[in-house]
Motif scaffolding. Structure first.
Motif, PDB file in Angstrom:
ATOM      1  N   PRO A 154       0.783  -1.236   0.000  1.00  0.00           N
ATOM      2  CA  PRO A 154       0.000   0.000   0.000  1.00  0.00           C
ATOM      3  C   PRO A 154       0.816   1.288   0.000  1.00  0.00           C
ATOM      4  N   SER A 155       2.031   1.253   0.510  1.00  0.00           N
ATOM      5  CA  SER A 155       2.806   2.493   0.560  1.00  0.00           C
ATOM      6  C   SER A 155       3.689   2.694  -0.666  1.00  0.00           C
ATOM      7  N   ALA A 156       3.668   1.748  -1.611  1.00  0.00           N
ATOM      8  CA  ALA A 156       4.481   1.881  -2.827  1.00  0.00           C
ATOM      9  C   ALA A 156       3.894   2.959  -3.734  1.00  0.00           C
ATOM     10  N   PRO A 157       4.739   3.622  -4.534  1.00  0.00           N
ATOM     11  CA  PRO A 157       4.241   4.637  -5.468  1.00  0.00           C
ATOM     12  C   PRO A 157       3.262   4.020  -6.470  1.00  0.00           C
ATOM     13  N   ASP A 158       2.229   4.784  -6.835  1.00  0.00           N
ATOM     14  CA  ASP A 158       1.239   4.276  -7.783  1.00  0.00           C
ATOM     15  C   ASP A 158       1.199   5.067  -9.083  1.00  0.00           C
ATOM     16  N   LYS A 159       2.190   5.951  -9.300  1.00  0.00           N
ATOM     17  CA  LYS A 159       2.244   6.739 -10.531  1.00  0.00           C
ATOM     18  C   LYS A 159       3.655   6.706 -11.094  1.00  0.00           C
ATOM     19  N   PRO A 160       3.747   6.742 -12.456  1.00  0.00           N
ATOM     20  CA  PRO A 160       5.068   6.803 -13.074  1.00  0.00           C
ATOM     21  C   PRO A 160       5.790   8.085 -12.670  1.00  0.00           C
ATOM     22  N   PRO A 161       7.091   8.062 -12.647  1.00  0.00           N
ATOM     23  CA  PRO A 161       7.982   6.985 -13.069  1.00  0.00           C
ATOM     24  C   PRO A 161       8.375   6.038 -11.939  1.00  0.00           C
ATOM     25  N   LEU A 162       8.156   6.443 -10.673  1.00  0.00           N
ATOM     26  CA  LEU A 162       8.636   5.611  -9.565  1.00  0.00           C
ATOM     27  C   LEU A 162       8.016   4.220  -9.537  1.00  0.00           C
ATOM     28  N   ASN A 163       6.722   4.110  -9.859  1.00  0.00           N
ATOM     29  CA  ASN A 163       6.110   2.780  -9.817  1.00  0.00           C
ATOM     30  C   ASN A 163       6.755   1.846 -10.844  1.00  0.00           C
ATOM     31  N   LYS A 164       7.129   2.380 -12.003  1.00  0.00           N
ATOM     32  CA  LYS A 164       7.764   1.546 -13.027  1.00  0.00           C
ATOM     33  C   LYS A 164       9.176   1.136 -12.621  1.00  0.00           C
ATOM     34  N   LEU A 165       9.831   1.967 -11.837  1.00  0.00           N
ATOM     35  CA  LEU A 165      11.188   1.646 -11.388  1.00  0.00           C
ATOM     36  C   LEU A 165      11.198   0.632 -10.252  1.00  0.00           C
ATOM     37  N   LEU A 166      10.258   0.742  -9.324  1.00  0.00           N
ATOM     38  CA  LEU A 166      10.281  -0.078  -8.120  1.00  0.00           C
ATOM     39  C   LEU A 166       9.524  -1.402  -8.240  1.00  0.00           C
ATOM     40  N   ALA A 167       8.506  -1.462  -9.084  1.00  0.00           N
ATOM     41  CA  ALA A 167       7.663  -2.661  -9.168  1.00  0.00           C
ATOM     42  C   ALA A 167       8.441  -3.927  -9.532  1.00  0.00           C
ATOM     43  N   PRO A 168       9.361  -3.898 -10.512  1.00  0.00           N
ATOM     44  CA  PRO A 168      10.062  -5.147 -10.839  1.00  0.00           C
ATOM     45  C   PRO A 168      10.863  -5.728  -9.663  1.00  0.00           C
ATOM     46  N   GLY A 169      11.505  -4.887  -8.870  1.00  0.00           N
ATOM     47  CA  GLY A 169      12.257  -5.380  -7.714  1.00  0.00           C
ATOM     48  C   GLY A 169      11.344  -5.980  -6.665  1.00  0.00           C
ATOM     49  N   ALA A 170      10.253  -5.275  -6.375  1.00  0.00           N
ATOM     50  CA  ALA A 170       9.284  -5.804  -5.414  1.00  0.00           C
ATOM     51  C   ALA A 170       8.665  -7.096  -5.946  1.00  0.00           C
ATOM     52  N   GLY A 171       8.426  -7.132  -7.264  1.00  0.00           N
ATOM     53  CA  GLY A 171       7.859  -8.330  -7.873  1.00  0.00           C
ATOM     54  C   GLY A 171       8.769  -9.533  -7.723  1.00  0.00           C
ATOM     55  N   LEU A 172      10.057  -9.324  -7.919  1.00  0.00           N
ATOM     56  CA  LEU A 172      11.017 -10.416  -7.773  1.00  0.00           C
ATOM     57  C   LEU A 172      11.012 -10.951  -6.346  1.00  0.00           C
TER      58      LEU A 172
END
Length: 187
Positions: A154-172
């Motif tokens: 819930p505290s992760a960014p939900d708008k570009p560009p930060l969400n695009k940068l952080l999502a793959p790491g969190a996904g892994l």
């Protein structure tokens, strides 16, 4: 999830898959352990779906659809509410009385969100974008879902560009945790 076709077809298919999982939960009696399994599967699908929408669908809505900023902001707000419910649900077992309350809230929230997207947002996007643009968005959404987190953040960014940068790491990290714990898999 990853069906092919334009972004609208892709996301509508996701919606149907989540509704099917909701039906499986509703078909089981309260306290049945498989309700938790299906709730975890729903969460995994919804988080991937939401991350992909926030990375690509809503920026396209902002760019191409009249009053797109307000539409995208409303959808992101819906995601935030659902994500907090999923986060709270994560710590509940199927026999926890809180589980039934939270899964009911999640179903209500998601069903309203799906109806709004399919009846309001998707027709506006289809009218505003070329078929080629919708196909390209579909490809981007499918790719984003393969890298997206599977757990609510819930505290992760939900708008570009930060969400695009952080999502793959969190996904892994999420996919490793899921593999180690067997989350979302029948035992």
């Amino acid at each position: 999830m990853g069906h092919g076709g334009n972004v609208i077809d892709e996301l509508v298919t996701d919606h149907r898959e989540v509704e099917e999982l909701f039906g499986r939960i509703e078909a089981l009696p309260p306290g049945e352990k498989n309700r938790k399994l299906h709730a975890d599967q729903v969460t995994m699908e919804l988080v991937r779906h939401s991350v992909a929408e926030e990375a690509y669908l809503y920026p396209a809505v902002r760019e191409h659809v009249p009053n797109g900023d307000a539409l995208a902001d409303k959808e992101i707000d819906d995601h935030s509410k659902a994500e907090q419910i999923m986060k709270d649900l994560e710590s509940c077992d199927a026999d926890d009385p809180e589980f039934d309350r939270l899964i009911g809230m999640l179903m209500t929230e998601i069903r309203a969100h799906v109806a709004d997207e399919e009846e309001n947002l998707f027709p506006k996007l289809r009218a505003a974008c070329s078929p080629q643009a919708l196909d390209e968005l579909g490809d981007k959404v499918r790719q984003a879902k393969t890298m997206a987190p599977t757990r609510p953040h819930p505290s992760a960014p939900d708008k570009p560009p930060l969400n695009k940068l952080l999502a793959p790491g969190a996904g892994l990290v999420d996919r490793v945790r899921d593999a180690l714990t067997g989350r979302g898999k029948e035992s």
